[in-house]
Design an enzyme around this catalytic site. Structure first.
Site, PDB file in Angstrom:
ATOM      1  N   ASP A 106      -2.466  -0.564  10.925  1.00  0.00           N
ATOM      2  CA  ASP A 106      -3.574   0.270  11.433  1.00  0.00           C
ATOM      3  C   ASP A 106      -4.874  -0.050  10.701  1.00  0.00           C
ATOM      4  OD1 ASP A 106      -3.336   1.342   8.952  1.00  0.00           O
ATOM      5  OD2 ASP A 106      -2.631   3.314   9.603  1.00  0.00           O
ATOM      6  N   GLU A 158       0.835  -1.194   0.000  1.00  0.00           N
ATOM      7  CA  GLU A 158       0.000   0.000   0.000  1.00  0.00           C
ATOM      8  C   GLU A 158       0.878   1.255   0.000  1.00  0.00           C
ATOM      9  OE1 GLU A 158      -1.293   0.535   3.923  1.00  0.00           O
ATOM     10  OE2 GLU A 158      -2.229   2.455   3.499  1.00  0.00           O
ATOM     11  N   ASP A 178      -6.713   1.566   8.542  1.00  0.00           N
ATOM     12  CA  ASP A 178      -6.705   1.822   7.104  1.00  0.00           C
ATOM     13  C   ASP A 178      -6.029   0.687   6.358  1.00  0.00           C
ATOM     14  OD1 ASP A 178      -8.034   4.123   6.839  1.00  0.00           O
ATOM     15  OD2 ASP A 178      -6.304   5.338   6.165  1.00  0.00           O
ATOM     16  N   ASP A 238      -0.171  -1.587   6.316  1.00  0.00           N
ATOM     17  CA  ASP A 238       0.052  -1.111   7.679  1.00  0.00           C
ATOM     18  C   ASP A 238      -0.807  -1.889   8.658  1.00  0.00           C
ATOM     19  OD1 ASP A 238       1.840   0.832   7.033  1.00  0.00           O
ATOM     20  OD2 ASP A 238       0.345   2.435   6.862  1.00  0.00           O
TER      21      ASP A 238
END
Ligand code: 28G
Length: 622
Positions: free
Chosen positions: A490, A416, A492, A488
């Site tokens: 997280d 990403e 998102d 990641d």
């Protein structure tokens, strides 16, 4: 002899967490891990030099019984809790104590946090202890005491030991049946690795099987391999330095295609996915062979030996014992202590080099095998390179491709964002790892038809890079062996990972079916304890690590994204095959899905990613 003190048992908490989230403590597919946990306790007693016989009995009624002739679990009351030692052991999650006991130099029992996990997940469990001239009994249901400890008889002063019988509780497992084959294999292996102990197994309707291997690993290797090997007997030895110990037996198949045996253990716990101990051995063996070949000018011009040439026909049993085992994966299948890699490669380089110079004839026969493998490999890569140059399809411009082709285990990382893509490019091994950076959120393709899905630039880049068209049932043209989603940690990032999983499940189901799609698990935390650096995937792992810190004050860093890791960190934690965590995306029966998904996507569960995975997906850590 110092009297055992129940005070030594470190008390952490009750068993509720185990019953609430059994998947965090054991493999809930079958109760086999529970069996291992109990057996490991007996093995510890044998490793400490007190138990010589272990008997395991699988009963028709679904229970498993383990008996050893060790010292017997402590029965004296724990001073603070005022409960018998055995009760404390069985009803509290305890960890750490083993490391403070000089007798338990290389304690096993690493499958979870101790035998109390077995108790928590058992409908009923009975312990019988012979100790100090008496026989004691205590029993439990669902982890709670139902009959308190009491002396039930007299025995000879010298007659000591522990017997544990348990009935796994069906509510926690996909099946409550133990696998006789796994038990057989495991017990035989334990006998090999602990040469002073005799282990017996009673299976319903079968004669007792008994294993004892006074000559340990080489004998096991020889008994298991029926074809000709070089050398014969195997290269085997022991190395011990107080902090760690290594035992091994290594040989090579004389003829191509004959069955091999490759088994590794850490503290007698099997590590089927290998780890840093195995890769250290591979590196060390390779260096030794290179030096041997160089010293004798055995290498033809232009031939360079690589680890895979040495690995091609190898068979080995490797047993590594350490005081500080670090395992990865939900079922602790992979050993990840980085220090082990260097330690083992040095040991194997030195010991194998010296062995080779003492066994020149075998050494030359081996060198010939490895050179042959290297030449075959080089030949193959030349034809592949030509093919690629001649008929290469148009590849997306953003793709940073790798040098190798699929058959040699190449990997594509879908990353990403451009900046993370840049770090991944620096972190990768460009021999076999390719990077495709993806910009922003990809399309939610769950409801999109196969013909439309290519309208998305990102999806069409992915399809081109992997060499497969959406909706195709053939994997012909597939350019990578593994496709790894890297996002990641997280929410998102997890959303993007989910969208990509959805894309593969829906539009490239064959890839998923054949086990090609993986999700990389970057760590959430870095923990510095003194000079040691550790990484933790989630809060549970963080907790475990912090508990181990002892007096040194740990420094914890929470990674906000992949971009925060330097390339070396990213390589080590997320990309290098020996130390990374990968989760394989599988199509499988539902049921186990949610637990596994939890570990991957839990931190914040979004309704959309849950819905499709509950229906379709299944994730398993590899
Ligand atoms: C049959 C099924 C599984 C076991 C023992 C023996 C001792 C023991 C077990 O101590 C662990 C030790 C001290 C903290 C140790 C007995 C020292 C003196 C033992 C088993 C941890 C508890 N006397 N045998 N546990 N302590 N067999 N077999 O469980 O440091 S468990």
């Amino acid at each position: 002899m110092p009297q055992y003190q129940s005070a030594d048992i470190e008390v952490l908490s009750g068993l509720d967490p185990v019953r609430k989230r059994p998947g965090m403590y054991t493999d809930t597919a079958t109760p086999d891990h529970l069996a291992m946990e109990v057996i490991d306790n007996s093995i510890d007693e044998a490793l400490s030099g007190y138990a010589n016989h272990i008997t395991v009995t699988l009963d028709e009624d679904g229970s498993l019984e383990v008996e050893d002739d060790g010292r017997g679990m402590p029965v004296d009351p724990h001073p603070e809790l005022e409960r018998p030692g055995v009760e404390v052991i069985m009803t509290t999650l305890h960890a750490g104590a083993k490391f403070s006991d000089k007798n338990y130099q290389y304690a096993g029992g690493l499958h979870g946090v101790g035998v109390s996990v077995v108790n928590a997940l058992s409908k009923s469990l009975e312990v019988s202890i012979r100790r100090g001239g008496k026989e004691y009994a205590i029993s439990f249901e669902g982890g709670e005491v139902t009959h308190e400890l009491e002396a039930v008889g007299k025995v000879g002063q010298r007659n000591t030991g522990t017997r544990v019988r348990f009935w796994p509780d069906a509510q926690y497992f996909d099946t409550t049946e133990f696998s006789p084959e796994r038990l057989e294999h495991l017990l035989r292996a334990k006998a090999v690795l602990c040469s002073t102990v005799e282990i017996s197994l009673n299976l319903p309707g079968k004669d007792t099987q008994t294993w004892k291997y006074p000559d340990g690993l080489p004998q096991y290797l020889k008994d298991t391999l029926s074809d000709e090997t070089i050398p014969d007997p195997a290269f085997s030895d022991t190395h011990e330095n107080g902090k760690e110990a290594v035992d091994w037996a290594v040989c090579w198949q004389a003829k191509e295609g004959t069955p091999a045996l490759r088994e590794s253990y850490v503290n007698l716990v099997p590590t089927p996915s290998g780890g840093t101990h195995v890769s250290g051995m591979r590196a060390g063996l390779t260096q030794a062979v290179r030096e041997f070949c160089e010293a004798r000018s055995l290498l033809p011009r232009g031939v360079k030996l690589s680890p895979e040439d040495v690995w091609d026909r190898i068979s080995y049993v490797l047993s590594y014992k350490t005081q500080d085992p670090q395992f990865a994966g939900q079922t602790k299948e992979k050993f990840v202590a980085r220090e082990a890699q260097n330690a083992l490669s040095t040991i194997f380089r030195d010991m194998f080099e010296s062995w080779l110079t003492r066994h020149v004839e075998s050494g030359e026969a081996l060198a010939a095998l490895f050179i042959e493998a290297a030449q075959a490999r080089m030949q193959k890569s030349r034809t592949v390179a030509r093919k690629k140059a001649a008929s290469g399809p148009a590849l997306p411009g953003k793709l940073a491709d790798c040098l190798k082709e699929r058959e040699t285990g190449s990997e594509l990382f879908l990353v990403e964002g451009d900046s993370a893509g840049g770090s991944a490019k620096q972190a990768r091994d460009k021999n076999f790892q390719a990077i495709l950076p993806l910009r922003g959120k990809i399309l939610n393709t769950w409801e999109v038809e196969a013909t439309k899905v290519l309208d998305s630039q990102e999806v069409s880049d992915i399809a081109q890079a992997i060499g497969i068209a959406p909706g195709s049932d053939s994997l012909e043209g597939l350019r990578y062996d593994k496709i790894c989603i890297l996002a990641d940690a997280d929410s998102d990032g997890l959303h993007i990972a989910t969208l990509l999983c959805a894309l593969f499940l829906k539009h490239f189901p064959k890839l998923v079916e054949e086990g090609h799609v993986h999700v990389a698990m970057p760590p959430l935390y870095r923990i510095d304890i003194g000079k040691e650096v550790h990484y933790a995937l989630d809060d549970v792992e963080l907790e475990r690590l912090l508990k181990k810190a002892g007096k040194v004050k740990p420094v914890v860093l929470r990674f906000k994204g992949l971009g925060e890791m330097d390339p070396a960190q990213l390589r080590e934690t997320t990309m290098h095959p020996d130390t990374r965590r990968l989760v394989q995306l599988e199509l499988a029966q539902m049921g186990r899905t949610e637990k596994l998904l939890d570990r991957l996507l839990n931190r914040k569960r979004a309704a959309d990613r849950k819905a499709w995975l509950e229906k379709e997906g299944h994730l398993a850590e590899v």
